[in-house]
Each structure stands twice: as structure tokens, then as C-alpha cells.
Design a protein around this motif. Structure first.
Motif, mmCIF file in Angstrom:
data_model
loop_
_atom_site.group_PDB
_atom_site.id
_atom_site.type_symbol
_atom_site.label_atom_id
_atom_site.label_comp_id
_atom_site.label_asym_id
_atom_site.label_seq_id
_atom_site.Cartn_x
_atom_site.Cartn_y
_atom_site.Cartn_z
ATOM 1 N N TYR A 92 138.547 3.106 -16.346
ATOM 2 C CA TYR A 92 139.608 2.617 -17.225
ATOM 3 C C TYR A 92 139.111 1.912 -18.484
ATOM 4 O O TYR A 92 139.908 1.644 -19.380
ATOM 5 C CB TYR A 92 140.572 1.684 -16.480
ATOM 6 N N TYR A 93 137.837 1.579 -18.571
ATOM 7 C CA TYR A 93 137.317 0.981 -19.793
ATOM 8 C C TYR A 93 135.834 1.315 -19.914
ATOM 9 O O TYR A 93 135.153 1.602 -18.937
ATOM 10 C CB TYR A 93 137.521 -0.530 -19.813
ATOM 11 N N TYR A 154 138.143 6.431 -19.321
ATOM 12 C CA TYR A 154 138.684 5.362 -20.164
ATOM 13 C C TYR A 154 139.321 5.983 -21.400
ATOM 14 O O TYR A 154 138.937 7.060 -21.860
ATOM 15 C CB TYR A 154 137.609 4.353 -20.551
ATOM 16 N N ASP A 270 145.368 -1.281 -23.408
ATOM 17 C CA ASP A 270 145.327 -1.112 -21.955
ATOM 18 C C ASP A 270 145.124 -2.498 -21.356
ATOM 19 O O ASP A 270 144.369 -3.315 -21.901
ATOM 20 C CB ASP A 270 144.195 -0.183 -21.540
ATOM 21 N N PHE A 277 143.967 -3.045 -12.991
ATOM 22 C CA PHE A 277 144.337 -2.257 -14.163
ATOM 23 C C PHE A 277 145.820 -1.907 -14.083
ATOM 24 O O PHE A 277 146.291 -1.363 -13.088
ATOM 25 C CB PHE A 277 143.497 -0.982 -14.222
ATOM 26 N N GLN A 492 146.477 8.282 -18.068
ATOM 27 C CA GLN A 492 146.065 7.268 -17.088
ATOM 28 C C GLN A 492 147.271 6.483 -16.593
ATOM 29 O O GLN A 492 147.419 6.221 -15.394
ATOM 30 C CB GLN A 492 145.070 6.301 -17.714
#
Length: 539
Positions: A92-93, A154, A270, A277, A492
Motif C-alpha cells: 500500500y505504500y 502501492y 491514501d 490501511f 486498492q
């Protein structure tokens, strides 16, 4: 004789000395360990892994990357073992794999990478490629493990990381919770931020969703991601908007196509909250009276007369009717909430002044001889109401009829104005061939049916439409650009929250894929624009 006396004297002194208490400090006896101490020592021994002497039995009992030891890790990343291999994913990052410190526990005597002995949570390594870790027995035998870390999935959008004290859940719209906020720019050029905040829930219908919206208050006024400095910000979840674009596009229409005094600025982010998350959010300026936002004169809480009592006021017409200071209008029965001054600053004279002013406008709008000579225009800023109406009709914002999130403002010695615009995630950008606010209906709780009875108002609508029409042609390109920017984030987001939006059908695109929903928004906007061209020309 003298010799006998001398001996007797020495004997007497010795006897006296023997009878005195000893002045020599004796060592204290060692205390016998109590049961509690013995239990504590036993617990410590029990918690220590037994050091293996058989290299075949050497292993990692745990292996992870913890936020407290890594500045760009925002939730613990635990690796899983399979034979002599450990692997894990940072999702996610994007993070810097070249400078990670692993936290681990083993049943060996020591751990090395190459010739460097490893210290848990301290020793930094480059994990851009697989690393060989060795665990040793006391005799120097070892077992080798291959450790692989993957960083993928991400979006590249800025990352907003929120942490509350003690990881307390944000479960209330009333109670502020202390915490911290960090903005990691990731692959963007925005300014980063790190500081103390307070956070709570926000919203009405949106607060009931699993994906929650939040209100954020900084410790002091600061610019955030290029937006003007202020303490107060809103994190819009867009939980009912499959495109995630509706609020952002509506703000763009109002900001760059109309002459409304102020429209909230916003940025996509995000979000991670307490290590979890949460997906994609729109970080937005909250509607507040301020020189950098709704630029009205600030009211003196002691003002009760004269020019000082005439403004500024920020009102919200909303069916929830949930502010402390509120009234229902005299003719249309509209639910009018005072947003500012709030309950701590608004006095009774100010309340009555604004209530009387509002009702005076209604008295002119609902007069039997309306529109007469158009006296209402002396109290009401016509152009702001027209521009606000264009935004709501072009986006087909059905909430405005309820009414919902319909803001008005009045500056000192000024007229009553419409705006700012707000809240476009529900029942907007729908394929429709009818006006929402122009005509009388049981569901239309607004002044616009009265205003459209005035030929002068209709003529001004045609003029304003022609003035802003060229700017409206730029919106499809804006939609394409924003969609391309958030595409990965949207995939996502709906990978996590698809179940929630599937229960809704308010925007008529919830069952579509994200790409198809964006295409439908584009089509509906183009159709609505063409339809309004014809309708406004015929007013």
C-alpha cells in the motif's frame, strides 16, 4: 607491691573493655529470597528461548519490521517462514528497502549477515535483494536463512498516516482524541508534514458507513499539501461514490467556472490509521470563517447593535437540524443552522438579527405581488445564488432539495449570499432530464421556484450561463486527468470496500467496475451539459 598494683589495674581495664558493646560493624546476613522474587526469576528464565546446540534446530522465532525502528514503516510487517526461507510484503505504500532494521528473536547464540553481527531492531540492511542470515550455536555451527522482502501494490499517492494515543479507536463524532499526523509525499512533490493533531468522526449518513470520514484539528494553523494554512481539515471517505471523483469534480466546477467567493480545496491521499490501511480519501479544507476560507468579518461576541451585528454569519440549511443555535424560517419552513458564530460566540441579539434578516428575504420572495419591483435583490446577492444553482443542477445534487449541506453566508454590511458548495458523493452526476430546484414540488425545499418566477432573475441566469459555459468545457479533461491519477488507489480502495458499496444504489453505478463508473460519470456530465444548454436558453 607496685608490680602487683600495676597488674591489677591492667586486669580491671581489660574487664571494662570486655563489658562494652562492640563498635565493629558486622556484615548483614544475606536476605532469603522471597516467593515473589523466585517466581520473577523463574518467569525470566521461562521467557528466554533455550539456546540450541543442534544447528539443524536453529530458527527464527519471529522476524518483522516495526514502525518504532523504521521511519518509513507504518504498521508492523511480519515475515513468514518456510523451511530455510523467510519472506514478506510491504503493501500500500512505497518505502526505502535499503535502510531497514529487522526485529527478530531466535533460539541461537548469535545472528550475522556476512561478517556483521546483527542486533534486533538496530542493525540496518539493504533488502532490495535477498539477504542471507546465519544463526549460530554456541559452538560456532550455523544454519543459513534466505530473507526476501517485497514492496509492491502501492498507488504512488501521498500517504497520510494517523496515530492516536494508545491506538485509541476513533468512535465518536463529539469527542476529540489526541494523536499525530504525518504526510509522506511518496511519488509526489507536495510538502511533507509531521505534527500533533486531534481527531474525531464527522458526517451524518457517511458516518454510518464502515469506511468512516474524519475531522482533523492541527495544533496550530499550518498549510497542508499546498493548501492555505488552517487548523481544521476534513477527511472525506467517499464511501458511496464508486468513482471517488464526485466531490473533487464538483469542487472544480465551483472553483474554476463560477464566481462563488470560496470553494474548498482538496487533495487525494491514501490513509493509514493506527497501522491499518483504510484506502483512498479526499483531504479537504473544512468550511470555516477565516481569511483563507470563507472570508467574512469575525463577530464580536459582545456586539449587539450597529454595523458590528450585521456579519459575518455562516449558515447551513440541513434537514438534520442538529446545531445548538437554529431556527425554522417563517414562510418556507427551512431548517436553518448557525455554523458560525457557534454556541460559544453567538449572543441572542445576533441570533435574532440574522433570523429576522433571513425571514425578511422570505417575506419578499413569498409576497402576494412577487416579484413586484425585485426588492429581494436588495437583501440577497443574486449572482451567488445563480452560480450556486448552476453547480447543483449540473451535478444533479439531489440532497439540495431536502435540504442538505446548503450553505449561505452574510458578511458585515453585506447581502445574503449562497455558498460555499459541499457534499456531492451521493445522488449526483446521474443521467437526468429534469431540474431539481427550479420548479415547485413537494420535495423541493428551496427558494428557487420563487426566484425563477422573476423574469429579471431568469434573464440573469441566461447571462451567467453564457459567461461560465466555456469553462465547463474543461471539466471532461479534468475528470480524465484525475481518474488517471487515482486509478491504482481506486483499485486498492475497492478491493477492500467493494462489499460496502455493493449494498447501495444511490448513484446508479455501484455495480459497475471502477473504470466503467468513471466512463458513466463522463457520459452523464456531457449529456447534462447539453440538456442544460437547451433548457436555459428557453427560460
Amino acid at each position: 607491691m607496685k608490680t602487683i598494683l600495676s597488674k591489677l589495674l591492667i586486669l580491671t581495664v581489660l574487664l571494662l573493655l570486655a563489658s562494652l558493646p562492640s563498635c565493629v560493624k558486622q556484615p548483614a546476613p544475606k536476605p532469603t529470597p522471597g516467593k515473589d522474587q523466585e517466581q520473577e526469576d523463574d518467569d525470566k528464565d521461562d521467557n528466554k528461548p533455550v539456546v540450541e546446540t543442534d544447528p539443524a534446530r536453529l530458527k527464527f522465532l519471529s522476524f518483522s519490521f516495526a514502525p518504532e525502528h523504521n521511519g518509513q514503516i507504518y504498521s508492523e510487517v511480519a515475515l513468514t517462514a518456510s523451511g530455510n526461507t523467510l519472506s514478506g510484503d510491504i503493501l500500500y505504500y512505497r518505502t526505502d528497502l535499503t535502510q531497514l532494521a529487522a526485529s527478530f528473536e531466535t533460539n541461537g547464540a548469535k545472528v550475522t549477515v556476512g561478517s556483521t553481527e546483527q542486533k534486533s531492531g538496530v542493525t540496518v540492511n539493504d533488502f532490495t535483494k535477498a539477504i542471507a542470515y546465519r544463526i549460530y550455536t554456541p559452538a560456532g555451527q550455523f544454519r543459513e536463512f534466505k530473507v526476501t522482502v517485497r514492496n509492491h501494490s502501492y498507488s504512488g499517492l501521498p500517504l497520510l498516516v494517523l496515530s492516536t494515543e494508545g491506538a485509541a479507536p476513533v468512535s465518536s463524532k463529539e469527542t476529540w482524541i489526541q494523536g499525530t499526523m504525518r504526510i509522506d509525499r511518496q511519488e509526489n512533490n507536495c510538502d511533507e508534514f509531521s505534527g500533533q493533531i486531534e481527531i474525531k468522526g464527522r458526517g451524518n449518513n457517511s458516518w454510518a458507513k464502515d469506511k468512516k470520514p474524519y475531522a482533523i484539528k492541527l495544533a496550530e494553523k499550518q498549510p497542508v499539501m499546498g493548501m492555505n494554512k488552517h487548523k481544521r481539515w476534513a477527511l472525506l471517505a467517499n464511501a458511496s461514490d464508486k468513482t471517488l471523483l464526485r466531490n473533487r469534480v464538483a469542487f472544480e466546477i465551483a472553483k474554476h467556472a463560477t464566481a462563488l467567493d470560496w470553494t474548498p480545496d482538496s487533495r487525494y491521499v491514501d490513509v493509514i490509521l493506527n497501522g491499518r490501511f483504510l484506502g483512498n480519501y479526499l483531504l479537504t479544507e473544512q468550511i470555516k470563517i477565516d481569511k483563507n476560507r470563507v472570508a467574512l468579518a469575525e463577530m464580536d461576541p459582545a456586539a449587539t447593535s450597529g454595523d458590528a451585528i450585521t456579519g459575518g454569519y455562516l449558515l447551513e440549511l440541513d434537514r438534520y437540524f442538529d446545531e445548538v443555535n437554529k431556527f425554522r424560517s417563517a414562510f418556507a419552513d427551512l431548517p436553518v443552522n448557525f455554523k458560525e458564530p457557534d454556541e460559544e460566540g453567538l449572543n441572542s441579539a445576533q441570533f435574532n438579527y440574522m433570523k429576522d434578516y433571513f425571514n425578511a428575504v422570505e417575506a419578499l420572495l413569498y409576497a402576494p405581488d412577487f416579484p413586484a419591483a425585485g426588492e429581494y435583490a436588495e437583501l440577497l446577492d443574486t449572482d451567488s445564488f445563480i452560480d450556486w444553482w448552476i453547480v447543483q443542477e449540473l451535478t444533479h445534487n439531489q440532497d439540495t432539495r431536502l435540504p442538505g449541506s446548503c450553505y449561505m453566508n452574510k458578511d458585515r454590511l453585506g447581502k445574503l449570499k449562497a455558498g460555499p458548495v459541499w457534499d456531492f458523493d451521493l445522488t449526483t452526476f446521474i443521467d437526468s432530464r429534469s431540474f431539481l430546484l427550479k420548479d415547485e414540488s413537494a420535495n423541493n425545499h428551496s427558494w428557487f421556484p420563487r426566484l425563477f418566477r422573476d423574469p429579471a432573475f431568469r434573464q440573469r441566469v441566461r447571462e451567467r450561463w453564457q459567461a461560465i459555459r466555456p469553462s465547463l468545457e474543461q471539466i471532461p479533461a479534468f475528470i480524465d486527468s484525475e481518474a488517471a491519477y487515482i486509478q491504482k488507489a481506486a483499485w486498492q480502495n475497492w478491493g477492500m470496500w467493494e462489499y460496502e458499496i455493493a449494498r447501495s444504489d444511490v448513484n446508479h453505478d455501484e455495480k459497475l467496475s471502477w473504470n466503467d463508473a468513471v466512463a458513466a460519470l463522463q457520459t452523464n456530465y456531457a449529456n447534462r451539459l447539453a440538456w442544460m444548454d437547451a433548457q436555459i436558453a428557453a427560460l
